[in-house]
Scaffold this active site. Structure first.
Site, PDB file in Angstrom:
ATOM      1  N   ARG A   1       0.823  -1.203   0.000  1.00  0.00           N
ATOM      2  CA  ARG A   1       0.000   0.000   0.000  1.00  0.00           C
ATOM      3  C   ARG A   1       0.864   1.262   0.000  1.00  0.00           C
ATOM      4  O   ARG A   1       0.406   2.314  -0.407  1.00  0.00           O
ATOM      5  CB  ARG A   1      -0.880   0.045   1.260  1.00  0.00           C
ATOM      6  CG  ARG A   1      -1.955  -1.000   1.321  1.00  0.00           C
ATOM      7  CD  ARG A   1      -2.606  -1.044   2.697  1.00  0.00           C
ATOM      8  NE  ARG A   1      -3.169   0.211   3.133  1.00  0.00           N
ATOM      9  CZ  ARG A   1      -4.382   0.652   2.823  1.00  0.00           C
ATOM     10  NH1 ARG A   1      -5.154  -0.078   2.052  1.00  0.00           N
ATOM     11  NH2 ARG A   1      -4.812   1.802   3.272  1.00  0.00           N
TER      12      ARG A   1
ATOM     13  N   ARG B   1       9.734   6.567  -2.590  1.00  0.00           N
ATOM     14  CA  ARG B   1      10.019   7.525  -3.669  1.00  0.00           C
ATOM     15  C   ARG B   1      11.449   8.052  -3.591  1.00  0.00           C
ATOM     16  O   ARG B   1      11.956   8.294  -2.493  1.00  0.00           O
ATOM     17  CB  ARG B   1       9.069   8.721  -3.589  1.00  0.00           C
ATOM     18  CG  ARG B   1       7.619   8.327  -3.711  1.00  0.00           C
ATOM     19  CD  ARG B   1       6.810   9.448  -4.332  1.00  0.00           C
ATOM     20  NE  ARG B   1       5.403   9.115  -4.243  1.00  0.00           N
ATOM     21  CZ  ARG B   1       4.613   9.514  -3.252  1.00  0.00           C
ATOM     22  NH1 ARG B   1       5.092  10.286  -2.296  1.00  0.00           N
ATOM     23  NH2 ARG B   1       3.352   9.161  -3.245  1.00  0.00           N
TER      24      ARG B   1
ATOM     25  N   ARG C   1      -8.711  -6.656  13.498  1.00  0.00           N
ATOM     26  CA  ARG C   1      -8.170  -5.707  14.456  1.00  0.00           C
ATOM     27  C   ARG C   1      -9.212  -4.629  14.698  1.00  0.00           C
ATOM     28  O   ARG C   1      -9.973  -4.255  13.786  1.00  0.00           O
ATOM     29  CB  ARG C   1      -6.895  -5.033  13.917  1.00  0.00           C
ATOM     30  CG  ARG C   1      -5.778  -5.975  13.629  1.00  0.00           C
ATOM     31  CD  ARG C   1      -5.229  -6.644  14.847  1.00  0.00           C
ATOM     32  NE  ARG C   1      -4.390  -5.758  15.650  1.00  0.00           N
ATOM     33  CZ  ARG C   1      -3.856  -6.115  16.816  1.00  0.00           C
ATOM     34  NH1 ARG C   1      -4.096  -7.334  17.325  1.00  0.00           N
ATOM     35  NH2 ARG C   1      -3.095  -5.283  17.479  1.00  0.00           N
TER      36      ARG C   1
ATOM     37  N   ARG D   1      -0.473   6.033  16.119  1.00  0.00           N
ATOM     38  CA  ARG D   1      -0.418   7.377  15.528  1.00  0.00           C
ATOM     39  C   ARG D   1      -1.301   8.337  16.310  1.00  0.00           C
ATOM     40  O   ARG D   1      -2.155   7.910  17.088  1.00  0.00           O
ATOM     41  CB  ARG D   1      -0.819   7.349  14.045  1.00  0.00           C
ATOM     42  CG  ARG D   1      -2.191   6.778  13.770  1.00  0.00           C
ATOM     43  CD  ARG D   1      -2.419   6.622  12.254  1.00  0.00           C
ATOM     44  NE  ARG D   1      -3.670   5.926  11.995  1.00  0.00           N
ATOM     45  CZ  ARG D   1      -4.079   5.509  10.808  1.00  0.00           C
ATOM     46  NH1 ARG D   1      -3.333   5.697   9.737  1.00  0.00           N
ATOM     47  NH2 ARG D   1      -5.233   4.897  10.656  1.00  0.00           N
TER      48      ARG D   1
ATOM     49  N   GLU E   1      -4.250   6.733  18.738  1.00  0.00           N
ATOM     50  CA  GLU E   1      -4.853   5.515  18.181  1.00  0.00           C
ATOM     51  C   GLU E   1      -4.120   4.268  18.675  1.00  0.00           C
ATOM     52  O   GLU E   1      -2.906   4.160  18.516  1.00  0.00           O
ATOM     53  CB  GLU E   1      -4.762   5.632  16.656  1.00  0.00           C
ATOM     54  CG  GLU E   1      -5.595   4.660  15.895  1.00  0.00           C
ATOM     55  CD  GLU E   1      -5.645   5.030  14.403  1.00  0.00           C
ATOM     56  OE1 GLU E   1      -5.760   6.227  14.058  1.00  0.00           O
ATOM     57  OE2 GLU E   1      -5.537   4.099  13.595  1.00  0.00           O
TER      58      GLU E   1
ATOM     59  N   TYR F   1      -9.169  -5.671   2.853  1.00  0.00           N
ATOM     60  CA  TYR F   1      -8.671  -4.368   3.313  1.00  0.00           C
ATOM     61  C   TYR F   1      -8.960  -3.346   2.205  1.00  0.00           C
ATOM     62  O   TYR F   1      -8.106  -3.049   1.383  1.00  0.00           O
ATOM     63  CB  TYR F   1      -7.173  -4.522   3.566  1.00  0.00           C
ATOM     64  CG  TYR F   1      -6.442  -3.394   4.273  1.00  0.00           C
ATOM     65  CD1 TYR F   1      -7.035  -2.187   4.581  1.00  0.00           C
ATOM     66  CD2 TYR F   1      -5.113  -3.576   4.626  1.00  0.00           C
ATOM     67  CE1 TYR F   1      -6.330  -1.190   5.226  1.00  0.00           C
ATOM     68  CE2 TYR F   1      -4.391  -2.590   5.276  1.00  0.00           C
ATOM     69  CZ  TYR F   1      -5.008  -1.395   5.566  1.00  0.00           C
ATOM     70  OH  TYR F   1      -4.284  -0.413   6.208  1.00  0.00           O
TER      71      TYR F   1
ATOM     72  N   ASP G   1     -10.097   0.399   0.638  1.00  0.00           N
ATOM     73  CA  ASP G   1     -10.189   1.844   0.868  1.00  0.00           C
ATOM     74  C   ASP G   1     -11.561   2.329   0.402  1.00  0.00           C
ATOM     75  O   ASP G   1     -12.261   1.624  -0.327  1.00  0.00           O
ATOM     76  CB  ASP G   1      -9.080   2.563   0.086  1.00  0.00           C
ATOM     77  CG  ASP G   1      -7.720   2.367   0.733  1.00  0.00           C
ATOM     78  OD1 ASP G   1      -7.673   2.110   1.948  1.00  0.00           O
ATOM     79  OD2 ASP G   1      -6.705   2.458   0.020  1.00  0.00           O
TER      80      ASP G   1
HETATM   81  N1  UDP Z   1       3.031   1.034   8.111  1.00  0.00           N
HETATM   82  C1  UDP Z   1       4.179   1.035   8.888  1.00  0.00           C
HETATM   83  N2  UDP Z   1       4.637   2.216   9.380  1.00  0.00           N
HETATM   84  C2  UDP Z   1       4.008   3.397   9.145  1.00  0.00           C
HETATM   85  C3  UDP Z   1       2.834   3.394   8.363  1.00  0.00           C
HETATM   86  C4  UDP Z   1       2.372   2.196   7.863  1.00  0.00           C
HETATM   87  O1  UDP Z   1       4.756  -0.006   9.148  1.00  0.00           O
HETATM   88  O2  UDP Z   1       4.484   4.432   9.663  1.00  0.00           O
HETATM   89  C5  UDP Z   1       2.517  -0.263   7.613  1.00  0.00           C
HETATM   90  C6  UDP Z   1       1.548  -0.873   8.644  1.00  0.00           C
HETATM   91  O3  UDP Z   1       1.688  -2.285   8.626  1.00  0.00           O
HETATM   92  C7  UDP Z   1       0.216  -0.445   8.092  1.00  0.00           C
HETATM   93  C8  UDP Z   1       0.441  -0.535   6.589  1.00  0.00           C
HETATM   94  O4  UDP Z   1       1.793  -0.096   6.421  1.00  0.00           O
HETATM   95  O5  UDP Z   1      -0.836  -1.294   8.521  1.00  0.00           O
HETATM   96  C9  UDP Z   1      -0.500   0.305   5.746  1.00  0.00           C
HETATM   97  O6  UDP Z   1      -0.426   1.639   6.172  1.00  0.00           O
HETATM   98  P1  UDP Z   1      -1.598   2.695   5.927  1.00  0.00           P
HETATM   99  O7  UDP Z   1      -1.089   4.017   6.356  1.00  0.00           O
HETATM  100  O8  UDP Z   1      -2.093   2.534   4.538  1.00  0.00           O
HETATM  101  O9  UDP Z   1      -2.703   2.186   6.968  1.00  0.00           O
HETATM  102  P2  UDP Z   1      -4.191   2.713   7.327  1.00  0.00           P
HETATM  103  O10 UDP Z   1      -4.187   4.209   7.238  1.00  0.00           O
HETATM  104  O11 UDP Z   1      -5.121   2.009   6.370  1.00  0.00           O
HETATM  105  O12 UDP Z   1      -4.359   2.230   8.736  1.00  0.00           O
END
Ligand code: UDP
Length: 384
Positions: free
Chosen positions: A173, A177, A249, A279, A300, A348, A350
């Site tokens: 996901r 870059r 989860r 986060r 969170e 999963y 979006d």
């Molecule tokens: N992820 C991570 N570190 C980060 C952000 C994301 O390891 O700082 C991994 C983590 O396993 C997460 C996945 O990447 O579940 C997808 O991240 P995304 O931000 O897309 O998650 P969402 O916003 O859907 O919870």
């Protein structure tokens, strides 16, 4: 001939299908066990601060799909918004997704894009040809150091499993870059609804042929009163968990109010495993066109979903996938029901993909109704 449909769940999936069927003249009832519509996209203004809060965590709308973008714009004024995420790891603040700034800061370098690419390639474990797990995917594409700083701890907290047990698809996901573009998403369109997500879903459901009942749980006897049911609840719940429970989860949010600006950004991730939360979202920054004196933030926390909790993320470990195969087989035998959305299809998804699939499901349903064919339990590839 007019038919009667029951939509279980008032999130994007059922709302979109409900509207499409209502437009054809069918009679549609939408029920939701919650007191509100919009499912986990539900947003509302916080009374104390006046800030629009994403009650079930941050939702940023992004898509490449023209049909979906046009659709959402019928029901909302989409304001320009680019998600620029920061992460705190080992006492420093970095930019996410991993980009040239992250790489240079992390390795204390001033690399050009090409030099950074070479540097990361020198770190990558090229012996991993086809990464299967989250850990292999990380080691193959960013190497051990960046993996440990940004992904390992966060992922363990978010999923509750070792990254070596999780599928590579979760990491896919996130882009990597080799320029200074710190937009979290690669999609052509990105934005935030001016009046929140609840207003969008309310607009979609606003049709004389649609009746909405919140605070109304589904009961099996209701099925007899309708020609067909669309189910956006958990797939296993439809079958009363008769084969066992699929793993999810859930999230807990610890809200706090402060003056002014708490963190200077909408989302800051915490990469260290020692910090218990994943986060912090500061909701006023999701609406930069508004001004508020106070601020409200959500810390969170992720944990395993227990029976009474709200499911958020399908875990899809090997054992869940094996169970999913069995539930899908049962679902394929089920009559007068179609499974839709993140929970109904245990994927999963979006928001944009959810809307895309709902529109496509509605297209297929229309076709089936025209040709008098039986409606199917799934209109999507279940990937099992
Ligand atoms: N992820 C991570 N570190 C980060 C952000 C994301 O390891 O700082 C991994 C983590 O396993 C997460 C996945 O990447 O579940 C997808 O991240 P995304 O931000 O897309 O998650 P969402 O916003 O859907 O919870």
């Amino acid at each position: 001939m007019t038919k009667k449909f029951l939509m279980v769940g008032a999130g994007f999936s059922c709302a979109v299908i409900a509207r499409e069927l209502a437009l054809l003249g069918h009679e549609v009832t939408v029920i939701d066990k919650n007191k509100h519509i919009a499912g986990n996209c539900y947003s509302k203004r916080d009374e104390a601060t006046g800030i629009m809060v994403h009650v079930y965590g941050p939702h940023i709308f992004h898509t490449d799909n023209q049909r979906v973008w046009d659709y959402i714009n019928q029901f909302a004024t989409m304001m320009p918004f680019i998600n620029r995420v920061k992460t705190i790891s080992q006492g420093e603040v970095y930019s996410l997704p991993i980009n040239l700034h992250t790489i240079n800061q992390f390795f204390h370098k001033t690399c050009s894009p090409k030099e950074a690419k070479d540097l990361i390639e020198s770190k990558a474990d090229l012996s991993i040809e086809t990464p299967k797990t989250f850990e292999e995917q990380s080691l193959r594409f960013v190497g051990k150091e960046l993996y440990e700083a940004f992904f390992k701890g966060y992922t363990k907290k978010q999923w509750g499993f070792e990254p070596s047990e999780l599928p590579a698809s979760i990491l896919k996901r996130l882009p990597v870059r080799f320029n200074y573009d710190d937009n979290y998403f690669n999609h052509k369109y990105q934005g935030m609804p001016k009046d929140g997500y609840t207003e969008i879903v309310a607009g979609i459901l606003d049709h004389p042929n649609i009746t909405v009942q919140t605070n109304q749980a589904f009961e099996k006897r209701m099925q007899e009163e309708y020609d067909h049911v669309f189910w956006s609840g958990p797939l296993d719940a439809w079958f009363d968990f008769n084969l066992g429970r699929l793993g999810y989860r859930t999230l807990d949010f610890e809200a706090f109010v402060d003056e002014g600006d708490f963190q200077g950004n909408a989302v800051i991730n915490y990469g260290d495993e020692s910090v218990p939360y994943t986060r912090i979202s500061e909701h006023k920054h999701f609406a930069p066109w508004e001004t508020h004196e106070k601020t409200i933030c959500y810390k969170e926390f992720s944990r395993l979903c227990e029976p009474e909790d709200t499911p958020y993320y399908p875990i899809r470990l090997v054992k869940d996938k094996a169970l999913l195969v069995e539930y899908v087989a049962q679902a394929n035998q089920a009559d007068k029901v179609t499974f839709v959305g993140r929970l109904g299809t245990y994927r999963y998804l979006d928001m944009d993909v959810t809307i895309k699939e709902a529109l496509e499901t509605a297209d297929q349903v229309k076709l089936s109704l025209e040709t008098k064919q039986k409606l199917k339990p799934f209109y999507v590839d279940m990937g099992v």
